[in-house]
Write an enzyme that holds these catalytic residues in place. Structure first.
Site, PDB file in Angstrom:
ATOM      1  NE  ARG A  15      22.236  18.842  16.006  1.00 19.99           N
ATOM      2  CZ  ARG A  15      21.605  19.316  14.958  1.00 19.99           C
ATOM      3  NH1 ARG A  15      20.468  19.941  15.095  1.00 19.99           N
ATOM      4  NH2 ARG A  15      22.115  19.172  13.764  1.00 19.99           N
ATOM      5  NE  ARG A  18      16.674  19.420  14.756  1.00 26.78           N
ATOM      6  CZ  ARG A  18      17.450  19.834  13.749  1.00 26.78           C
ATOM      7  NH1 ARG A  18      17.093  19.655  12.506  1.00 26.78           N
ATOM      8  NH2 ARG A  18      18.588  20.439  13.994  1.00 26.78           N
ATOM      9  CG  HIS A  47      20.003  24.551  15.750  1.00 26.72           C
ATOM     10  ND1 HIS A  47      20.411  25.385  14.733  1.00 26.72           N
ATOM     11  CD2 HIS A  47      19.966  23.305  15.228  1.00 26.72           C
ATOM     12  CE1 HIS A  47      20.602  24.667  13.638  1.00 26.72           C
ATOM     13  NE2 HIS A  47      20.329  23.406  13.906  1.00 26.72           N
ATOM     14  CG  HIS A  96      23.918  23.366  16.264  1.00 27.61           C
ATOM     15  ND1 HIS A  96      25.277  23.210  16.319  1.00 27.61           N
ATOM     16  CD2 HIS A  96      23.494  22.596  15.246  1.00 27.61           C
ATOM     17  CE1 HIS A  96      25.657  22.375  15.355  1.00 27.61           C
ATOM     18  NE2 HIS A  96      24.585  21.985  14.690  1.00 27.61           N
ATOM     19  CD  GLU A 116      24.020  15.792   9.867  1.00 26.51           C
ATOM     20  OE1 GLU A 116      22.824  15.728  10.191  1.00 26.51           O
ATOM     21  OE2 GLU A 116      24.499  16.741   9.240  1.00 26.51           O
TER      22      GLU A 116
HETATM   23  C1  LIG Z   1      21.594  27.237  10.624  1.00 27.56           C
HETATM   24  C2  LIG Z   1      20.641  26.095  10.542  1.00 27.56           C
HETATM   25  C3  LIG Z   1      21.056  24.867  10.038  1.00 27.56           C
HETATM   26  C4  LIG Z   1      20.165  23.794   9.953  1.00 27.56           C
HETATM   27  N1  LIG Z   1      20.582  22.616   9.390  1.00 27.56           N
HETATM   28  C5  LIG Z   1      19.666  21.631   9.200  1.00 27.56           C
HETATM   29  C6  LIG Z   1      20.029  20.443   8.490  1.00 27.56           C
HETATM   30  O1  LIG Z   1      21.143  20.299   8.015  1.00 27.56           O
HETATM   31  N2  LIG Z   1      19.079  19.481   8.336  1.00 27.56           N
HETATM   32  C7  LIG Z   1      17.805  19.604   8.828  1.00 27.56           C
HETATM   33  O2  LIG Z   1      16.990  18.703   8.651  1.00 27.56           O
HETATM   34  N3  LIG Z   1      17.449  20.733   9.489  1.00 27.56           N
HETATM   35  C8  LIG Z   1      18.338  21.736   9.666  1.00 27.56           C
HETATM   36  N4  LIG Z   1      17.955  22.869  10.325  1.00 27.56           N
HETATM   37  C9  LIG Z   1      16.551  23.015  10.726  1.00 27.56           C
HETATM   38  C10 LIG Z   1      15.716  23.275   9.474  1.00 27.56           C
HETATM   39  O3  LIG Z   1      16.417  24.134   8.619  1.00 27.56           O
HETATM   40  C11 LIG Z   1      14.386  23.902   9.831  1.00 27.56           C
HETATM   41  O4  LIG Z   1      13.743  23.166  10.817  1.00 27.56           O
HETATM   42  C12 LIG Z   1      13.472  23.927   8.600  1.00 27.56           C
HETATM   43  O5  LIG Z   1      14.140  24.536   7.534  1.00 27.56           O
HETATM   44  C13 LIG Z   1      12.192  24.677   8.913  1.00 27.56           C
HETATM   45  O6  LIG Z   1      11.530  24.884   7.701  1.00 27.56           O
HETATM   46  P1  LIG Z   1      10.124  25.579   7.700  1.00 27.56           P
HETATM   47  O7  LIG Z   1       9.674  25.594   6.284  1.00 27.56           O
HETATM   48  O8  LIG Z   1       9.262  24.978   8.722  1.00 27.56           O
HETATM   49  O9  LIG Z   1      10.441  27.083   8.204  1.00 27.56           O
HETATM   50  P2  LIG Z   1      11.443  28.191   7.663  1.00 27.56           P
HETATM   51  O10 LIG Z   1      12.357  27.684   6.626  1.00 27.56           O
HETATM   52  O11 LIG Z   1      12.048  28.842   8.851  1.00 27.56           O
HETATM   53  O12 LIG Z   1      10.455  29.216   6.946  1.00 27.56           O
HETATM   54  C14 LIG Z   1       9.518  29.951   7.684  1.00 27.56           C
HETATM   55  C15 LIG Z   1       8.787  30.865   6.714  1.00 27.56           C
HETATM   56  O13 LIG Z   1       7.678  31.447   7.380  1.00 27.56           O
HETATM   57  C16 LIG Z   1       7.618  32.831   7.110  1.00 27.56           C
HETATM   58  N5  LIG Z   1       6.903  33.466   8.220  1.00 27.56           N
HETATM   59  C17 LIG Z   1       7.099  33.323   9.548  1.00 27.56           C
HETATM   60  N6  LIG Z   1       6.203  34.042  10.239  1.00 27.56           N
HETATM   61  C18 LIG Z   1       5.403  34.633   9.323  1.00 27.56           C
HETATM   62  C19 LIG Z   1       4.301  35.512   9.400  1.00 27.56           C
HETATM   63  N7  LIG Z   1       3.798  35.948  10.565  1.00 27.56           N
HETATM   64  N8  LIG Z   1       3.734  35.952   8.245  1.00 27.56           N
HETATM   65  C20 LIG Z   1       4.227  35.562   7.036  1.00 27.56           C
HETATM   66  N9  LIG Z   1       5.273  34.719   6.903  1.00 27.56           N
HETATM   67  C21 LIG Z   1       5.843  34.271   8.034  1.00 27.56           C
HETATM   68  C22 LIG Z   1       9.055  33.247   6.964  1.00 27.56           C
HETATM   69  O14 LIG Z   1       9.154  34.474   6.280  1.00 27.56           O
HETATM   70  C23 LIG Z   1       9.595  32.039   6.183  1.00 27.56           C
HETATM   71  O15 LIG Z   1       9.305  32.193   4.819  1.00 27.56           O
HETATM   72  C24 LIG Z   1      18.839  23.956  10.417  1.00 27.56           C
HETATM   73  C25 LIG Z   1      18.424  25.178  10.942  1.00 27.56           C
HETATM   74  C26 LIG Z   1      19.312  26.240  10.999  1.00 27.56           C
HETATM   75  C27 LIG Z   1      18.835  27.558  11.547  1.00 27.56           C
END
Ligand SMILES: Cc1cc2nc3c(=O)[nH]c(=O)nc-3n(C[C@H](O)[C@H](O)[C@H](O)COP(=O)(O)OP(=O)(O)OC[C@H]3O[C@@H](n4cnc5c(N)ncnc54)[C@H](O)[C@@H]3O)c2cc1C
Length: 531
Positions: free
Chosen positions: A287, A383, A348, A241, A121
């Site tokens: 990006r 990033r 994104h 993105h 990528e």
């Molecule tokens: C469409 C898309 C494609 C992507 N593709 C990639 C990829 O291919 N590779 C890569 O490395 N990254 C990718 N990313 C980025 C990556 O997915 C995210 O940075 C990563 O998944 C974040 O994970 P996280 O566990 O920090 O948060 P998230 O997976 O966003 O989870 C957040 C959690 O917190 C909870 N939450 C939030 N606020 C509260 C609250 N006040 N009270 C209770 N619960 C709460 C939500 O309900 C959820 O369960 C992509 C992102 C998107 C949107």
């Protein structure tokens, strides 16, 4: 409110994405863990990740090269130690996922051996992205969700919003004691006491009108941590993105970077390529460069969108590598194997966040922040693709290691004051919240978008201050709702983003301002300290 709404858990994890779930599964063999999720358990950015996870699995690749690529993408202000820490712990953390049952695509080598199929990528100088077709996040998230549901020491509270953190001495941010949480079903605030709290709430891309993120990405963790007294950093760096589908019936649908990795071209409406005019890496430039080039071409030509075209590749190759995207586009009457697909950039990823150390520990004792909510120093000013799921996994591991080591020394948590609802009543003006939502997201898009100016940022800050006053009055007088909680947090994060952007008197990585178009020779992270 009665005593039954006060709960105790050893560890409270707020968020059930890859960061929260991986930490929970590593802690659960030893402790009682409660996971809070404000929507369905699997709903979050993690579920929608398409491209994959970066880690060195190929003999011709090296950790040094992964570090070097990340530092280049981060435009000179990554924290090198953090980058080295993450790159060198990548393989065992991805192996942990494999051991949990996550399936990554494999291929047979010429000598007949099976190995992981690695894609490439933007910004990566090697093929180093492990993936599950084009739905990696779904595979990882659903595997971890199933394990968490089955674990006897993991207690799941779905549809609960964390409202605010509780500290032992709020005037002098000291140690964490728990959190006030809103039970959405019962519409009541409950108290959770915990020896350790882990913020794993994801990013804040919903602050923008157009985003690839799901609705939960409202920056709650960043806002809660800031209110509790934590420092934040680098919130001016919002990644757009480059290739979000432009279609009236499909909001937020992303066309993965891996399409460009596998040879897709970016084209103008007349079919000509434009990336060679902007960067020698063409479609594989980082990006920020690609998003700015698209934005520039759209503005220059007055076009609604640009196009992504992989139709020159064999049909079977496209269908095998991108089955989810192919199927989704077919439902909209677009054939990825035959025609260019209309795209626009969209918000994104939130590169900045709550400042943490290598263990994911914030400025407040026993409060951790892991995943997109945090600022570890990995991303710098931009990033690199597929480094973020990796960051979730590495800090899910390192935070869990530290919690396992230290939790025995933490004193019992006293009974906490209950949430006071005696002076609030039901709102009769929901329209105010709706209006403020739209206003905030629109002016953030217009004034704090891909290309910025000081005047626009100052204009945004003035509006934010007005909104903050209105929301504060509303919050003080009316019962809470999901929209109000998220709006309160988003406006807080918007303020921090604009303040960071105003402090940066240069253009670097994702922050591009017409008033300071060049990078400054002396640059570092932007750090904001609560008063
Ligand atoms: C469409 C898309 C494609 C992507 N593709 C990639 C990829 O291919 N590779 C890569 O490395 N990254 C990718 N990313 C980025 C990556 O997915 C995210 O940075 C990563 O998944 C974040 O994970 P996280 O566990 O920090 O948060 P998230 O997976 O966003 O989870 C957040 C959690 O917190 C909870 N939450 C939030 N606020 C509260 C609250 N006040 N009270 C209770 N619960 C709460 C939500 O309900 C959820 O369960 C992509 C992102 C998107 C949107």
């Amino acid at each position: 409110m009665n005593a039954s709404t006060q709960h105790y858990t050893d560890i409270l994890i707020i968020g059930s994405g890859v960061a929260g779930l991986s930490a929970a599964l590593r802690l659960a063999p030893f402790h009682q863990v409660t996971i809070l999720s404000k929507s369905n358990l699997s709903e979050g950015a993690s579920y929608y990740a398409q491209g994959g996870i970066a880690a060195v699995f190929d003999d011709t690749d090296s950790i040094e090269s992964h570090v070097e690529d990340t530092l280049i993408a981060g435009a000179g202000i990554c924290q090198k130690e953090a980058v080295e820490f993450i790159a060198s712990n990548a393989k065992h953390c991805v192996q942990w996922l494999i051991d949990q049952g996550v399936l990554f695509d494999t291929e047979i080598t010429e000598s007949g051996e099976t190995q992981y199929h690695l894609t490439r990528e933007g910004g990566h100088s090697h093929r180093r992205i492990l993936h599950h077709a084009d739905a990696t996040g779904k595979e990882v998230e659903t595997t971890l969700v199933d394990l968490a549901i089955a674990h006897p020491n993991i207690h799941i509270k779905e549809r609960y919003n964390a409202v605010d953190l509780i500290l032992s001495n709020p005037a002098n941010s000291s140690r964490i004691l728990g959190a006030y949480v809103w039970n959405r079903q019962k519409e009541q605030v409950e108290t959770i006491r915990a020896k350790t709290v882990v913020l794993a709430t994801g990013g804040a891309a919903k602050v923008y009108q157009y985003t690839t993120n799901p609705d939960i990405s409202s920056g709650d963790g960043i806002a809660m941590a800031w209110r509790a007294g934590c420092r934040v950093a680098n919130l001016e760096f919002n990644q757009f993105h480059p290739t979000c589908l432009f279609h009236p019936q499909a909001r937020n649908f992303l066309l993965t970077e891996a399409l460009r990795g596998e040879g897709a071209y970016l084209k103008r409406p007349d079919g000509s390529r434009f990336m060679p005019d902007y960067d020698e890496r063409c479609e594989l430039a980082p990006r920020d460069i690609v998003a700015r080039a698209i934005d520039h071409e759209m503005k220059r030509l007055g076009a609604d969108c640009m196009y992504l075209d992989i139709s020159h590749k064999p049909d079977d190759f496209i269908k095998n590598h991108f089955p989810t995207i192919y199927a989704k586009l077919m439902t909209l009457g677009l054939d990825l194997t035959k025609e260019p697909i209309p795209i626009v950039p969209a918000a994104h990823y939130t590169c900045g966040g709550v400042i943490v150390d290598k263990m994911g520990m914030t400025d407040i004792t026993n409060l951790y922040a892991i995943g997109e909510v945090s600022y570890t120093g990995l991303h710098g000013a931009n990033r690199m693709a597929s480094n973020s799921l990796l960051e979730c996994l590495v800090y899910g591991w390192s935070a869990a290691e530290n919690i396992n080591k230290t939790i025995k020394q933490i004193d019992e948590i006293p009974y906490l004051p209950e949430w006071d609802e005696s002076r609030v009543h039901n709102s009769d003006e929901q329209v105010v919240i709706q209006h403020n939502w739209h206003e905030l997201r629109l002016f953030m898009w217009d004034y704090m978008g891909i290309v910025r100016t000081t005047k626009r940022l100052e204009r945004a800050l003035r509006r934010i201050h007005l909104l903050q006053q209105e929301i504060h009055d509303y919050y003080a007088n009316f019962r809470i709702s999901n929209n109000l909680l998220e709006l309160r947090n988003l406006v807080q994060v918007a303020e921090l983003m604009v303040r960071c952007a105003l402090e940066r008197k240069e253009s670097r990585g994702l922050h591009y301002t017409l008033d300071y178009p060049d990078p400054s020779p002396n640059s570092g992270p932007t750090v904001l300290i609560p008063e």
